[in-house]
Design a protein around this motif. Sequence first.
Motif, PDB file in Angstrom:
ATOM      1  N   PRO A  95       0.816  -1.223   0.000  1.00  0.00           N
ATOM      2  CA  PRO A  95       0.000   0.000   0.000  1.00  0.00           C
ATOM      3  C   PRO A  95       0.848   1.272   0.000  1.00  0.00           C
ATOM      4  O   PRO A  95       0.494   2.270  -0.636  1.00  0.00           O
ATOM      5  N   LYS A  96       1.957   1.231   0.686  1.00  0.00           N
ATOM      6  CA  LYS A  96       2.804   2.416   0.769  1.00  0.00           C
ATOM      7  C   LYS A  96       3.380   2.757  -0.600  1.00  0.00           C
ATOM      8  O   LYS A  96       3.340   3.909  -1.046  1.00  0.00           O
ATOM      9  N   ASP A  97       3.868   1.724  -1.250  1.00  0.00           N
ATOM     10  CA  ASP A  97       4.444   1.877  -2.569  1.00  0.00           C
ATOM     11  C   ASP A  97       3.384   2.380  -3.564  1.00  0.00           C
ATOM     12  O   ASP A  97       3.597   3.333  -4.314  1.00  0.00           O
ATOM     13  N   TRP A  98       2.219   1.732  -3.497  1.00  0.00           N
ATOM     14  CA  TRP A  98       1.098   2.113  -4.368  1.00  0.00           C
ATOM     15  C   TRP A  98       0.732   3.583  -4.152  1.00  0.00           C
ATOM     16  O   TRP A  98       0.594   4.362  -5.086  1.00  0.00           O
ATOM     17  N   THR A  99       0.627   3.964  -2.881  1.00  0.00           N
ATOM     18  CA  THR A  99       0.195   5.322  -2.537  1.00  0.00           C
ATOM     19  C   THR A  99       1.193   6.374  -3.011  1.00  0.00           C
ATOM     20  O   THR A  99       0.839   7.342  -3.690  1.00  0.00           O
ATOM     21  N   TYR A 100       2.472   6.166  -2.659  1.00  0.00           N
ATOM     22  CA  TYR A 100       3.457   7.199  -3.013  1.00  0.00           C
ATOM     23  C   TYR A 100       3.690   7.279  -4.519  1.00  0.00           C
ATOM     24  O   TYR A 100       3.965   8.363  -5.036  1.00  0.00           O
ATOM     25  N   SER A 101       3.552   6.183  -5.218  1.00  0.00           N
ATOM     26  CA  SER A 101       3.759   6.325  -6.654  1.00  0.00           C
ATOM     27  C   SER A 101       2.545   6.981  -7.306  1.00  0.00           C
ATOM     28  O   SER A 101       2.680   7.742  -8.266  1.00  0.00           O
ATOM     29  N   ASN A 102       1.362   6.732  -6.750  1.00  0.00           N
ATOM     30  CA  ASN A 102       0.190   7.474  -7.236  1.00  0.00           C
ATOM     31  C   ASN A 102       0.353   8.972  -7.001  1.00  0.00           C
ATOM     32  O   ASN A 102      -0.003   9.797  -7.848  1.00  0.00           O
ATOM     33  N   ILE A 103       0.880   9.298  -5.838  1.00  0.00           N
ATOM     34  CA  ILE A 103       1.081  10.713  -5.514  1.00  0.00           C
ATOM     35  C   ILE A 103       2.029  11.352  -6.528  1.00  0.00           C
ATOM     36  O   ILE A 103       1.767  12.444  -7.039  1.00  0.00           O
ATOM     37  N   ASP A 104       3.098  10.651  -6.843  1.00  0.00           N
ATOM     38  CA  ASP A 104       4.067  11.200  -7.808  1.00  0.00           C
ATOM     39  C   ASP A 104       3.404  11.476  -9.154  1.00  0.00           C
ATOM     40  O   ASP A 104       3.634  12.499  -9.782  1.00  0.00           O
ATOM     41  N   TYR A 105       2.563  10.531  -9.566  1.00  0.00           N
ATOM     42  CA  TYR A 105       1.914  10.706 -10.862  1.00  0.00           C
ATOM     43  C   TYR A 105       0.917  11.862 -10.832  1.00  0.00           C
ATOM     44  O   TYR A 105       0.893  12.721 -11.711  1.00  0.00           O
ATOM     45  N   MET A 106       0.115  11.880  -9.765  1.00  0.00           N
ATOM     46  CA  MET A 106      -0.942  12.905  -9.711  1.00  0.00           C
ATOM     47  C   MET A 106      -0.371  14.302  -9.481  1.00  0.00           C
ATOM     48  O   MET A 106      -0.956  15.296  -9.906  1.00  0.00           O
ATOM     49  N   ARG A 107       0.787  14.361  -8.817  1.00  0.00           N
ATOM     50  CA  ARG A 107       1.436  15.659  -8.643  1.00  0.00           C
ATOM     51  C   ARG A 107       1.788  16.247 -10.006  1.00  0.00           C
ATOM     52  O   ARG A 107       1.619  17.439 -10.252  1.00  0.00           O
ATOM     53  N   LYS A 108       2.244  15.369 -10.899  1.00  0.00           N
ATOM     54  CA  LYS A 108       2.574  15.827 -12.254  1.00  0.00           C
ATOM     55  C   LYS A 108       1.321  16.320 -12.977  1.00  0.00           C
ATOM     56  O   LYS A 108       1.361  17.319 -13.701  1.00  0.00           O
ATOM     57  N   GLU A 109       0.230  15.598 -12.775  1.00  0.00           N
ATOM     58  CA  GLU A 109      -1.019  16.020 -13.423  1.00  0.00           C
ATOM     59  C   GLU A 109      -1.461  17.397 -12.916  1.00  0.00           C
ATOM     60  O   GLU A 109      -1.894  18.243 -13.687  1.00  0.00           O
ATOM     61  N   LEU A 110      -1.356  17.589 -11.594  1.00  0.00           N
ATOM     62  CA  LEU A 110      -1.744  18.887 -11.029  1.00  0.00           C
ATOM     63  C   LEU A 110      -0.847  19.991 -11.574  1.00  0.00           C
ATOM     64  O   LEU A 110      -1.293  21.081 -11.909  1.00  0.00           O
ATOM     65  N   ASN A 111       0.424  19.669 -11.657  1.00  0.00           N
ATOM     66  CA  ASN A 111       1.404  20.627 -12.170  1.00  0.00           C
ATOM     67  C   ASN A 111       1.056  21.055 -13.591  1.00  0.00           C
ATOM     68  O   ASN A 111       1.163  22.224 -13.942  1.00  0.00           O
ATOM     69  N   ALA A 112       0.618  20.078 -14.380  1.00  0.00           N
ATOM     70  CA  ALA A 112       0.303  20.358 -15.783  1.00  0.00           C
ATOM     71  C   ALA A 112      -0.913  21.264 -15.910  1.00  0.00           C
ATOM     72  O   ALA A 112      -1.167  21.817 -16.976  1.00  0.00           O
ATOM     73  N   LEU A 113      -1.676  21.400 -14.833  1.00  0.00           N
ATOM     74  CA  LEU A 113      -2.823  22.312 -14.875  1.00  0.00           C
ATOM     75  C   LEU A 113      -2.424  23.735 -14.485  1.00  0.00           C
ATOM     76  O   LEU A 113      -3.241  24.650 -14.532  1.00  0.00           O
ATOM     77  N   GLY A 114      -1.160  23.903 -14.082  1.00  0.00           N
ATOM     78  CA  GLY A 114      -0.684  25.246 -13.752  1.00  0.00           C
ATOM     79  C   GLY A 114      -1.287  25.794 -12.475  1.00  0.00           C
ATOM     80  O   GLY A 114      -1.554  26.986 -12.367  1.00  0.00           O
ATOM     81  N   LEU A 115      -1.518  24.923 -11.504  1.00  0.00           N
ATOM     82  CA  LEU A 115      -2.150  25.352 -10.258  1.00  0.00           C
ATOM     83  C   LEU A 115      -1.113  25.980  -9.342  1.00  0.00           C
ATOM     84  O   LEU A 115      -0.008  25.470  -9.193  1.00  0.00           O
ATOM     85  N   SER A 116      -1.496  27.064  -8.707  1.00  0.00           N
ATOM     86  CA  SER A 116      -0.520  27.868  -7.965  1.00  0.00           C
ATOM     87  C   SER A 116      -0.400  27.411  -6.511  1.00  0.00           C
ATOM     88  O   SER A 116      -0.650  28.170  -5.592  1.00  0.00           O
ATOM     89  N   PHE A 117      -0.037  26.159  -6.325  1.00  0.00           N
ATOM     90  CA  PHE A 117       0.109  25.627  -4.970  1.00  0.00           C
ATOM     91  C   PHE A 117       1.482  25.945  -4.386  1.00  0.00           C
ATOM     92  O   PHE A 117       2.482  25.982  -5.111  1.00  0.00           O
ATOM     93  N   SER A 118       1.503  26.096  -3.076  1.00  0.00           N
ATOM     94  CA  SER A 118       2.781  26.121  -2.377  1.00  0.00           C
ATOM     95  C   SER A 118       3.414  24.742  -2.488  1.00  0.00           C
ATOM     96  O   SER A 118       2.762  23.737  -2.238  1.00  0.00           O
ATOM     97  N   LYS A 119       4.668  24.703  -2.881  1.00  0.00           N
ATOM     98  CA  LYS A 119       5.326  23.394  -3.046  1.00  0.00           C
ATOM     99  C   LYS A 119       5.948  22.918  -1.741  1.00  0.00           C
ATOM    100  O   LYS A 119       6.163  21.726  -1.546  1.00  0.00           O
ATOM    101  N   THR A 120       6.283  23.868  -0.882  1.00  0.00           N
ATOM    102  CA  THR A 120       7.018  23.478   0.319  1.00  0.00           C
ATOM    103  C   THR A 120       6.103  22.904   1.388  1.00  0.00           C
ATOM    104  O   THR A 120       6.552  22.251   2.307  1.00  0.00           O
ATOM    105  N   ARG A 121       4.810  23.157   1.293  1.00  0.00           N
ATOM    106  CA  ARG A 121       3.905  22.729   2.365  1.00  0.00           C
ATOM    107  C   ARG A 121       3.167  21.440   2.040  1.00  0.00           C
ATOM    108  O   ARG A 121       2.251  21.055   2.744  1.00  0.00           O
ATOM    109  N   GLU A 122       3.545  20.802   0.949  1.00  0.00           N
ATOM    110  CA  GLU A 122       2.860  19.568   0.571  1.00  0.00           C
ATOM    111  C   GLU A 122       3.237  18.425   1.508  1.00  0.00           C
ATOM    112  O   GLU A 122       4.389  18.279   1.903  1.00  0.00           O
ATOM    113  N   PHE A 123       2.249  17.631   1.883  1.00  0.00           N
ATOM    114  CA  PHE A 123       2.523  16.400   2.635  1.00  0.00           C
ATOM    115  C   PHE A 123       1.456  15.370   2.314  1.00  0.00           C
ATOM    116  O   PHE A 123       0.421  15.701   1.721  1.00  0.00           O
ATOM    117  N   ALA A 124       1.737  14.132   2.704  1.00  0.00           N
ATOM    118  CA  ALA A 124       0.724  13.080   2.621  1.00  0.00           C
ATOM    119  C   ALA A 124       0.381  12.679   4.047  1.00  0.00           C
ATOM    120  O   ALA A 124       1.257  12.638   4.911  1.00  0.00           O
TER     121      ALA A 124
END
Length: 813
Positions: A95-124
């Motif tokens: 589950p840990k592996d599944w979760t963190y790799s999903n996060i990596d993928y979805m972070r890229k998707e969010l990035n591609a939308l140009g969303l103005s999120f703080s990068k330093t405050r992200e956590f799971a």
Amino acid sequence: MSYNPSEIEAKWQNKWDDEKAFEPDDALTRKKKYILSMFPFPSGRLHMGHVRNYAIGDAFARYYRKQNFNVLHPIGWDAFGMPAENAAIKHGRHPKDWTYSNIDYMRKELNALGLSFSKTREFATCDELYTKWEQEFIIKMFEEKLLYRESTTVNWCEDCHTVLANEQVEEGCCWRCDNEVQLKEMPGYYLDIIKYADELLDDLKLLEGKWPNQVITMQSNWIGKSQGLEFDFELSEASKAKLGGNFDKYTVFTTRPDTIYGVTYSALAAEHPITKYLLEHGQLDEDVAQKITHIANMTERERAQADKEGYALGLTVIHPLTNEEIPVWTANFVLASYGGGAVMAVPAHDERDFEFASKYELPIKRVISGGEELPYTLEGELIDSAAFTGLGNYQAKAKIIAMFEETGFGKGTTNFKLRNWGVSRQRYWGAPIPFVHCKSCGLVPEKIENLPIALPEDVEITGEGNPLENHPTWKNCACPKCGEDAIRETDTLDTFVQSSWYQFRYATNPKKWETTGIDKEEANYWLGVDQYIGGIEHAILHLLYARFFTKVLRDLGYHDIDEPFENLLTQGMVLMDGAKMSKSKGNTVDPDALVEKYGADTARLFTLFAAPPAKELEWNDSAVEGAFRFIKKLYDRKDKVTQNTLPDIDQGSLGKESKLARVKVYEALQKSSDVYEKTFAFNTLIAACMEALNALDKQDDGAVWSEGMYIMLNLLEPIIPHVATELSEVLFERKNLQAVLEVKEEVFVQESVLYVVMIGGKKRTEIEMSPSATQDEILAAAKEAGAKWLEGMSIVKEIVVPNKLVNLAVKPS
RNA sequence: GCGUCAGUGGUGGAACGGUAGACACGCUACCUUGAGGGGGUAGUGCCCUAGUGGUGUGGAGGUUCAAAUCCUCUCUGACGCACCA
């Protein structure tokens, strides 16, 4: 060069990263705005609902940044939960592996939308550093007796192999898998949310006008406060004997003490201790006992659908006021979980009691006058009620409660529908509950310095039982108190615990994350969240829990905030062909493909333009094309701009079309603050920009074009940030994005004003008047222009609405 | 059953009590292009006898000079709760 979204978007996304453009100030000196879209579960891929949620949030964040606010706009991952375990069972991934790799993928998707999120405050929320602080809160809550362990009847989902909270049962089924929920007796951990029920209810008033009415009402109903009288029924001597001297009396609750002289029987739940005693001691006929047991095994929902059913228990109680002997029954409509599981029954004035009494031929005694038929449940005067006869029932309620309190037989009291929040789950992928079971010390919390109690990673997840149960080196431990052998709690926390305090974690500067769970000063500065955005499906669950947690953490001294979410915007669902997009229906649109084909700006523009945010959004491929066309047109018009600053324009020298274009541009600017601060109607702001662009297109003055683009790009940047920033850079060196723009009133001053002439309430003709025309002049002109319709009529009233219309009320003369 | 919200063109949707249908999609005609795509111009609630005509915001009343908007009743739909004593 023609519009090339992929190039422009990649360029600006990189640039924003390099510039660290979206980090809030560490200094807490400026005016602040905290903009938060509900964080996603890392399921693997973004869906259109996410795109909508984050497009809305990002528009707010970018708007307020431009208004010079210190803006916190964070993102993270609601990362614990069943799907991770299910994936593990299905695909053999941890589950840990599944979760963190999903996060990596979805972070890229969010990035591609140009969303103005703080990068330093992200956590799971599955980060051990997050678990650490959560466990500390849980231990503090235990110390304050807000968290307790108890064995009761719980909602059990066999499919998910876990307990569910009341809020997670929807129409008798599991909120996640829709499996029918069963009842099961087992120990679990509970948070005493009822202790905060009054505050949770009262503080809803603070949210009026800032949260959708619907959500406030739902929460209020869910808490379900009712006030009434609690008193004891004394058992008759014979009944006490029958119960072996184990019971003298039992407590009932009523909201209708005014009907107390109409009590003709009393009813107990199948789970009531007295009913149980009779069953266990063979005091009932065998077939009756069987039927009662059958009722006890039904869920509340099944009982609600069944006909009224009950059995006389062969007991009687003494009416506290009349001293009459009253029969005691058990009945399937009496809920064990509410009001002590026992009621006084007044069939004349309660529909359920009436139905039951009619079926079993129990006496019915009217004590409230009014209406013809029974049951009569409305207001009226008391009859046959001793000293209270003749009083209005409302007044009688208060007097009867007062009388009970004076004599000590009972007291006025409050009951809630809300149940305490069961937070333990028999699953692996969650935050471990930081307690230990010790033979000599009992239930012992872990030492704070031992936190976090992290999940062991070497587990095998089969779906059969909780893997923590089968992990000897993790499960067996030393008692934190006496040091003897002890067993670690293997239940984990409900994932809603994590989402109940994440808004405080974001507010804490990441530089302090190692040493602090919630920084008080920063929490007090950033919270409440100025704009929270998310789906209506969380109206009760998440939003109630987060409000509760906020109040508890406040009382534990972590901050001074009463309500976590100042303003709430509940977005509608994204539909395709009238149905919610879902994989199983096959009616989904993949955000990646959309961004690939048209770019992020088009995706964002469409989702904000096609419907107001609170409404459902019907997907429409052609309308996406339309959004793309608008951006392309905007991009092409960059060649019309002749100046790189906001020009000074001599209004007098302009032609009619240019003047109109300026009006449209400034109307859009005027609209913008209303949209972001009041109406949230992004669709109308976009429409206003489209009108402005259409009007600019009908003229060819370079200065007017320059001014128009300068302003429009500023207005559109929160919505289509890539192309708006690109054009702003090329045309204005981005100066237009830093400016707080002011409306120039002179633009709206017109040489002539068009008045609509209405006669008898109907629009008949129009007249053009000078802005300085007097009321008399306007009326005279209106009468002249409307002479045709005034023939044979006499005017009875003349109304002039400045700059708008004239209405002449007429009647035949 | 109770509660909340919502009913406006072919569609998504606009309208501080003041010109209903902004903006967009779709559709029709014409222009541009070798075709497709793209772009442009005009039109597009309904009805008729085609007018400076009638009618029109689920239905019926009401308040008002004026109602999609406010009030009363009613119908329909969505969501939530549902034997809570």
